[in-house]
Enzyme design. Structure first.
Site, PDB file in Angstrom:
ATOM      1  N   HIS A 313       0.826  -1.201   0.000  1.00  0.00           N
ATOM      2  CA  HIS A 313       0.000   0.000   0.000  1.00  0.00           C
ATOM      3  C   HIS A 313       0.863   1.255   0.000  1.00  0.00           C
ATOM      4  O   HIS A 313       1.901   1.310   0.658  1.00  0.00           O
ATOM      5  CB  HIS A 313      -0.873   0.061   1.251  1.00  0.00           C
ATOM      6  CG  HIS A 313      -2.048  -0.859   1.244  1.00  0.00           C
ATOM      7  ND1 HIS A 313      -1.928  -2.223   1.316  1.00  0.00           N
ATOM      8  CD2 HIS A 313      -3.383  -0.591   1.193  1.00  0.00           C
ATOM      9  CE1 HIS A 313      -3.147  -2.760   1.317  1.00  0.00           C
ATOM     10  NE2 HIS A 313      -4.038  -1.795   1.240  1.00  0.00           N
ATOM     11  N   ASN A 344       7.907  -4.107   3.667  1.00  0.00           N
ATOM     12  CA  ASN A 344       6.495  -3.792   3.869  1.00  0.00           C
ATOM     13  C   ASN A 344       6.015  -4.158   5.270  1.00  0.00           C
ATOM     14  O   ASN A 344       5.355  -3.350   5.939  1.00  0.00           O
ATOM     15  CB  ASN A 344       5.667  -4.550   2.815  1.00  0.00           C
ATOM     16  CG  ASN A 344       4.181  -4.279   2.940  1.00  0.00           C
ATOM     17  OD1 ASN A 344       3.758  -3.161   3.177  1.00  0.00           O
ATOM     18  ND2 ASN A 344       3.383  -5.326   2.770  1.00  0.00           N
ATOM     19  N   ASP A 443      15.025  17.679   0.297  1.00  0.00           N
ATOM     20  CA  ASP A 443      15.906  18.079  -0.801  1.00  0.00           C
ATOM     21  C   ASP A 443      16.540  16.863  -1.477  1.00  0.00           C
ATOM     22  O   ASP A 443      16.636  16.790  -2.706  1.00  0.00           O
ATOM     23  CB  ASP A 443      16.982  19.019  -0.261  1.00  0.00           C
ATOM     24  CG  ASP A 443      17.879  19.564  -1.369  1.00  0.00           C
ATOM     25  OD1 ASP A 443      17.345  20.239  -2.265  1.00  0.00           O
ATOM     26  OD2 ASP A 443      19.095  19.302  -1.341  1.00  0.00           O
ATOM     27  N   GLU A 446      13.958  15.142  -3.571  1.00  0.00           N
ATOM     28  CA  GLU A 446      13.688  15.924  -4.786  1.00  0.00           C
ATOM     29  C   GLU A 446      14.776  15.727  -5.832  1.00  0.00           C
ATOM     30  O   GLU A 446      14.490  15.658  -7.043  1.00  0.00           O
ATOM     31  CB  GLU A 446      13.556  17.395  -4.429  1.00  0.00           C
ATOM     32  CG  GLU A 446      12.279  17.733  -3.664  1.00  0.00           C
ATOM     33  CD  GLU A 446      12.150  19.206  -3.361  1.00  0.00           C
ATOM     34  OE1 GLU A 446      11.012  19.689  -3.258  1.00  0.00           O
ATOM     35  OE2 GLU A 446      13.203  19.870  -3.220  1.00  0.00           O
TER      36      GLU A 446
END
Length: 473
Positions: A313, A344, A443, A446
């Protein structure tokens, strides 16, 4: 059933507009009317006698179900063949006792939190009116019920009108109006947890009806507090077919960017408050997402079997336990990625549990989770794809959690001191079970994904938040 929001108003007459861009459905619900019933005999569905009604009126009848055919004499869950088609029964039966209030030989009887629904669709175009007779079974004292509908083959339901209180053993008629273009199916749900049982009979759906003006759903401000994407759209996802690998989907209880090429979401965003956490059991009904465009590949509940990876999920089942619909929504395959089992079941579970503990301690959180790369290590070793190369296996899984004390004006309350939890983890079966071992910065995430997270946060604040590394405590 949409996610409950802050400052929710009491339900009176409700009009709900549901726009499904893919299928072109537009759904609006309106006022419910309750009238007494003088036990007018039900029209026989099997009669071959000519009808004296005009051809226009006859054509208006879209569905008639009197529950006279079929057999279901216990409360076990099952599929029952009725005259109109197959219906599924849960904590419901067809009763013919003296205590069953009915218009013919037998009637539908529902107990506890049972439900009975159509396993088929009817074609509609424009306004339709649904009527249903109801009464308390025998001498039972009280019960309540709701009518729900789906315009995407039972993938997701919305409530039609208001809840109905049953307080009498005399049959009454409830009337609901819906606007839909395409197909629709209905479901009757008993919603109180009491011992009262309710009889239902003479369900009719006809074309036409009067719809009240559309108003926003109570308790769901558009783009406001608690909106799943309040903090931004990291990849600039859009619900356009030309954005097949960055396709925006709103699942009601979370929002996501879907990647057709990978067969998984790029990222999923959701909000958690204490109102989202309840006692609803895990649904475990993994299923394809019917909201994907028709010609796109759809992962199924069996696509991950034997692959060495879990159906992982993004938005967890445990974050949506307030209602059945909320929990079931998390089992759509568009919410899944191939996730190494130990990752998981241990590492990620520990982080999810910790997140919910923050909520129960008086906070609310905004979460965004994603994955990138190709090549994870599951219980059967390295794999870049599964399901005949239709589903990509990511090599990294990340998550960003923004923690706020419960309150209003969430975007304005985010400051340089707001707690940010960012983790970036390898999708491997031998991961450290402690999520604190993978703390990082927004950061760094990203740079790996080329997304812009928290883009709705004021620039000066965001500049500081993207550099923060949480302590894990």
């Amino acid at each position: 059933m949409p996610k409950k929001k802050k400052n929710s108003q009491s339900f009176g007459s409700i009009a709900v507009a549901v726009v499904l861009a893919i299928s072109g459905f537009v759904v609006t619900t309106c006022n419910r009317k309750i009238t007494g019933d003088k036990s007018t005999p039900a029209t026989s569905k099997s009669s071959n006698k000519k009808n004296n009604q005009s051809s226009t009126a006859a054509a208006a009848r879209l569905l008639a179900e009197d529950f006279e055919t079929g057999s279901q004499n216990n409360y076990n869950s099952s599929e029952v063949a009725l005259s109109s088609g197959n219906w599924y029964f849960k904590d419901a039966l067809l009763g013919s006792l003296v205590e069953d209030h009915k218009t013919g030989r037998q009637a539908l009887r529902i107990r506890d939190n049972g439900e009975v629904g159509m396993s088929f669709d009817i074609a509609v175009k424009g306004t339709v009116t649904a009527t249903l007779k109801y009464a308390l079974y025998g001498d039972d004292q009280r019960g309540s019920w709701e009518l729900w509908a789906s315009v995407n083959k039972g993938q997701r339901y919305f409530r039609v009108g208001d809840a109905v209180d049953a307080t009498s053993s005399s049959l009454k008629t409830a009337t609901f109006t819906v606007v839909a273009t395409g197909n629709i199916r209905f479901e009757i749900r008993k919603t109180d947890a009491g011992k009262g049982r309710i009889n239902f009979d003479a369900f009719r759906v006809t074309a036409g009806g009067k719809v009240s003006p559309v108003t926003p759903a109570a308790g769901k401000p558009v783009g406001g507090d608690d909106d799943d994407m309040l903090l931004g759209n990291p990849s600039g996802a859009n619900a356009s077919l030309v954005m097949a690998n960055n396709y925006l989907m709103d699942k009601g209880y979370y929002k996501l960017s879907y990647n057709r090429e990978k067969g998984t979401p790029n990222w999923v965003a959701w909000h958690i408050s204490r109102r989202d956490l309840g006692d609803m059991a895990r649904a475990n009904d993994f299923r394809p997402d019917a909201d994907l465009p028709e010609n796109w590949y759809q992962a199924s509940q069996s696509s991950y079997i034997g692959s060495g990876f879990d159906r992982g999920h993004n938005c967890p089942s445990g974050d949506r336990t307030a209602t059945r619909d909320a929990n079931e929504a998390t089992f759509l395959m568009t919410n899944m990625i191939p996730q190494a089992p130990n990752h998981n079941q241990h590492l990620w579970k520990n982080l999810e549990d910790y997140t919910r503990s923050l909520v129960m301690d008086g906070n609310e959180v905004y979460v965004i989770m994603g994955s990138y790369g190709s090549g994870g290590v599951g219980s059967k070793g390295l794999a870049k794809t599964i399901d005949h190369r239709n589903i990509n296996v990511p090599d990294h899984i990340w998550k960003v959690i923004v923690v706020l004390p419960e309150g209003n004006n969430d975007l304005q309350r985010i400051s340089k001191s707001t707690r940010i939890i960012a983790v970036n983890t390898p999708n491997k079966n031998d991961v450290n079970t402690k999520w604190t071992a993978y703390l990082t910065t927004i950061d760094e995430i990203e740079q790996a994904t080329h997304y812009k997270l928290l883009d709705k946060v004021p620039a000066a604040v965001r500049q500081e938040l993207v550099k923060k590394v949480d302590t894990g405590g």
